[in-house]
Structures are given as structure tokens and as C-alpha cells.
Scaffold this active site. Structure first.
Site, PDB file in Angstrom:
ATOM      1  CD  GLU A  69      -2.578  -1.492   2.497  1.00  0.00           C
ATOM      2  OE1 GLU A  69      -3.676  -2.060   2.508  1.00  0.00           O
ATOM      3  OE2 GLU A  69      -1.956  -1.188   3.541  1.00  0.00           O
ATOM      4  CG  ASP A 119      -7.551  -4.454   9.709  1.00  0.00           C
ATOM      5  OD1 ASP A 119      -7.193  -3.369   9.220  1.00  0.00           O
ATOM      6  OD2 ASP A 119      -8.137  -5.330   9.063  1.00  0.00           O
TER       7      ASP A 119
END
Length: 356
Positions: A188, A341
Site C-alpha cells: 500500500e 488491523d
């Protein structure tokens, strides 16, 4: 003569293990390692203990990780949620009637064959990947086959749901929608730089462990060009970068505190959750971070030597602070879905924000 005989034995044993892997590629990695260990010539290395680099690093983390002085009362997260279906990728391809072929990356998936090529491409690199599937009907068909596959596991997924769960389980705070902090992995991060012609954007992909100096340059660029400032409406002041071997927390000065504890907590949970243990088990983890690195590749960075007794390294650059720590990588991970996460949530939980 004995030396040649020993080398020949080792060669035949390696060939035998290779044949086993080709004939039974789904044999668990732990089984292959156990088989290879039993065939090794000479004594096995002693398991890591409290005095090992892993043991010293874990003990140092425990001393560094302290709760922030100001507890969270309200947290803003994204608004996405989904169901994660976890199963063997190889078995899914077989269920879809696909045969192993050549790997190829696809920016967008349009068919089962695209899925197969992308899977093989990234599996060969030992890397995870996320790709958009543009054909709705084909995607739903694949998702249904995966969901109904015997032994498939279903988990709550999505950044908002997982981070919200983490905070709700540890505090009485309220969870709202909004963002001032980002959590990113290496793919990312590089995609962000490539899409906006940022630093090191000519790099097509990472090779091995991402270079710390390159990562630091991109994080600095994001916060300086797109983060909060007097002339910009952005609220972004913090980025938690995580890759397999290490983490970096980059923050705009004056907005965050307790980041030394936060980056250590995020790295620690990576080792415990992947191994499904309450605490770091030094027998099941290994230190994969670079022992020496530069803090920048485009500016006058400094050279750092990693010390397991002082595992968090801090440096500053034009109003941005960086906190680096290695990760104790689980040798035989039990579950990695949603790990990013969990890392982001743990780091936030130990962070202290300065109100403005």
C-alpha cells in the site's frame, strides 16, 4: 573421502525432501522442517531462550509498553466491514477447476484465470496481495465456492469492524467514523508513492525486506505533502507502517505521545496473534529485521545498528518523528488474516493524542 561422502549424503537428502515437496505441496511447513531437522548432520542448534536476541527483545518490549497518561474516550475509524473467508488458496484453485500455470500480476482481476495467475505470482514471492475483481458475477461465484468449501473459516473482517472490536474490548470508549491516522503495509505504501509520483516511485516492487531508508522517505513525503499543516485542511498526523520484519510509526510533531510504547505494542501483537499465544514464545519466533540500516535514502540519514536490548529506534526529520522496532516473526503462523488491523488497533490503543 569422508568429506565427499558427507556432501553426497546431504545432496541426496535435499533431493529427497524436494521430491516430497513436489509430490505433496500441501504438506505443512512444520512437517517439512521437522523432516529436514531429523536429517541434518551434526547437533541441532539450541532453542532460543531468555538470553537470545528474541528473548532480550521481548523482555525490553514488556518494559517499554506502558499505557498512555490520557486514556481514549472517543475513536474515529473507517466505515467498512465484511466477512473474511479463510481457506487454502491451492485447494480453492483446485475447486475452481484451475491447474497450476505461470504467474502474472494483474492490476485488476476479470476472470478465474486472472485470479490463478495473480495467486501464483504472489505466492512465488511469498507476499500477500489485494486486487479488485471487476466481474461481479464471477466474483460472487468464486466467493460462494470459497465460503461453502469444507473447513473454510469465517471471521469478521474490514478495518473498521476489526479496529472497533479491538477498542471496544479494551475500553469504554465510543467508536465513530472519521480518520487522523493511517495503517499501511509495504504494498500500500509503494502504491501511494507510485500513484502520485512520490519518492522512489520508480521502484516496481519490493525485493526481500523493504529498505528502511526508502520506507522512511515515503512516509516523510506523505506527511509533509499530504499531512496536517497550517496551510492544509488535512487531519492526517500519524502513519503506522507495518511489514513482516519491522514497524515504523511516523508522526507530525506536537500531535501524539507515547509512540515508543505504541510501536512496540503493535509489533508485539504481530508475534502473539500470528502464533496464537498470550505472550511472546521465543521458541516460536525469530528476528528477521535488518541488523543495520539507514534512516533515509534521499536525505542525509544516519546509520543505525539494531540492539535487541533497546529495540525501539527514534529519529527526527523536519517536524516529523519516526519510531522503528523489529518484529519477532512467528515461524509457524496459525492465523494472519486481519493481522494488519490488529497491529494498527494495538498501536492506537497505546497512543496518546494531544488535543488541538
Amino acid at each position: 573421502m569422508a568429506l565427499w561422502r558427507g556432501s553426497a549424503y546431504a545432496g541426496f537428502l535435499a533431493l529427497a525432501v524436494g521430491c516430497i515437496f513436489l509430490l505433496e505441496p500441501q504438506l505443512p511447513g512444520s512437517a517439512l522442517r521437522s523432516l529436514w531437522s531429523s536429517l541434518q548432520l551434526g547437533p541441532a542448534p539450541a532453542p532460543p531462550g531468555p538470553g537470545s536476541p528474541e528473548g532480550r527483545l521481548a523482555a525490553a518490549w514488556d518494559a517499554l509498553i506502558v499505557r498512555p497518561a490520557r486514556r481514549w474516550r472517543r475513536v474515529a475509524v473507517g466505515v467498512n466491514a465484511c466477512v473474511d473467508v479463510v481457506l487454502s488458496g491451492v485447494k480453492l484453485l483446485q475447486a475452481l477447476g484451475l491447474n497450476p500455470g505461470n504467474g502474472k500480476d494483474h492490476a485488476e482481476l476479470r476472470s478465474r484465470n486472472d485470479l490463478e495467475e495473480a495467486f501464483i505470482h504472489f505466492m512465488g514471492k511469498g507476499a500477500a496481495a489485494e486486487r479488485f475483481f471487476s466481474d461481479k458475477e464471477t466474483f460472487h461465484n468464486i466467493a460462494q465456492i470459497a465460503s461453502e468449501f469444507p473447513g473454510a473459516q469465517h471471521y469478521v473482517g474490514g478495518n473498521a469492524a476489526l479496529i472497533g472490536q479491538k477498542f471496544a474490548a479494551n475500553s469504554d470508549l465510543k467508536v465513530f467514523s472519521g480518520v487522523t491516522s493511517l495503517g499501511l503495509n509495504e504494498q500500500e505504501l509503494l502504491f501511494l508513492s507510485q500513484s502520485a509520483s512520490g519518492p522512489h516511485s520508480s521502484l516496481s516492487s519490493w525485493t526481500g525486506v523493504p529498505d528502511v531508508g526508502v520506507v522512511s522517505d515515503i512516509l516523510f513525503w506523505i506527511l509533509k505533502e499530504h499531512g496536517k499543516s497550517e496551510s492544509r485542511a488535512s487531519d492526517l498526523t500519524r502513519i503506522h507502517f507495518h511489514t513482516l520484519a519491522y514497524h515504523i510509526l511516523a508522526t507530525v510533531d506536537g500531535h501524539w505521545a507515547n509512540q515508543l510504547a505504541a510501536v512496540a505494542a503493535g509489533a508485539r501483537v504481530a508475534g502473539t496473534q500470528a502464533c496464537a499465544t498470550e505472550t511472546i514464545d521465543t521458541r516460536r519466533v525469530s528476528l528477521k529485521a535488518p541488523r543495520e540500516f539507514m534512516t533515509s535514502r534521499s536525505a542525509a540519514g544516519s546509520r543505525v545498528m539494531l540492539n535487541p536490548n533497546e529495540p525501539v529506534v527514534e529519529w527526527h526529520r523536519e517536524g516529523v518523528s519516526f519510531h522503528f522496532t523489529p518484529v519477532l516473526v512467528c515461524k509457524d503462523p496459525v492465523r494472519t488474516v486481519g493481522l494488519g488491523d490488529a497491529i494498527s488497533a494495538e498501536g492506537l490503543f497505546y497512543s496518546e493524542v494531544h488535543p488541538h
